[in-house]
Enzyme design. Sequence first.
Site, short mmCIF file in Angstrom:
data_model
loop_
_atom_site.label_atom_id
_atom_site.label_comp_id
_atom_site.label_asym_id
_atom_site.label_seq_id
_atom_site.Cartn_x
_atom_site.Cartn_y
_atom_site.Cartn_z
N ASP A 1 39.85 51.64 45.07
CA ASP A 1 38.52 51.23 44.65
C ASP A 1 38.63 49.78 44.19
O ASP A 1 39.73 49.27 43.97
CB ASP A 1 38.07 52.14 43.50
N ASP B 1 35.84 47.62 41.86
CA ASP B 1 35.38 47.32 40.49
C ASP B 1 35.93 48.32 39.48
O ASP B 1 35.91 49.52 39.71
CB ASP B 1 33.85 47.32 40.44
N ASP C 1 38.33 54.59 39.70
CA ASP C 1 37.86 54.98 38.37
C ASP C 1 36.66 55.90 38.41
O ASP C 1 36.23 56.39 37.37
CB ASP C 1 37.50 53.73 37.55
#
Length: 326
Positions: free
Chosen positions: A34, A36, A270
């Site tokens: 991922d 961000d 996240d």
Amino acid sequence: MDDLVEKSPAVSCQNTEVSKKAVKECPMNVYIWDMDETLILLKSLLDGTYAGVFNGLKDTRKGVEIGKRWENHILQVCDEYFFYEEIENFNEPFLNALNECDDGRDLSNYDFNNDGFGAPYDDSNKRKLAYRHRSIAQKYAQGLQKVLDQEMIRLWNDLYNLTDSYTDGWLSSGHALLEQTLGRNRILASELVSSEIASGSVDTKCQNINVLVTSGSLIPSLVKCLLYRLDDVISHDNVYSSWEVGKLQCFSWIKERFDGPNVRFCVIGDGLEECEAAQIMRWPFIKIDFRPNGPHRFPGLTRSMVHSYIDVIYGPPHVEAENDDE
């Protein structure tokens, strides 16, 4: 601004000097990242949540200011060098999505400003968008050092260093881990050819791949890779935007592209979406947590930790590529 923040065949593992048994047993690891709040920090800087978890030890206003400066840099580079103002409403999940529309025309003297690109999204405009994607891929491969002027490069370098200092080395340690996951072989899968294997110029035991799947739109995500200095560890053809299609669809494409009898996948991020998609694919998932006491964050996450998650699902490999340097 919302889209600035996140909302092929398998390759032989070794040169000809390695036994066929070793090549067969050598795993290829595909690390699916991922962006961000995983490889970079942006949204948590802008909304103050990153500073907030440090209970007053971090200057929240400084973090917000850093985030705003990144937003400005990303938008400026997107619009001035990567056609974003023209093509933001024509998002594709990856740069090669329109390859079949590209007739291979020489673009060295092509006038992008006056080719009439826009609606309707017909075959003619798909070809013009494919030209832009090819130009973007070429700029990505060159790197921003050959695209930006010296003043912009200075501002960019200063901002990167300021951010890395403010986040206690988050950016540089994340980059270092991606380098380690690739091992000594820094050749990307799309560039690995049989002649290099036969000549012995590939000096690694296993080929590993870093792939980015981000919920941000494609062009800003590519620009982020460049500005956050990830372009040397993630190639442009390994960047996927799940903006419209979702992460599960991207994961399915990645599996179809890289899958083989000795390929292992691992997702690091996240968010809930990538966690659920990884569970459906039956891939290991590592959750990044930027809190100071988070079990997996930067600095802190190591290659051996990542491999321990992979080994739980796939079992330990029979051939070790390199000893971990952690």
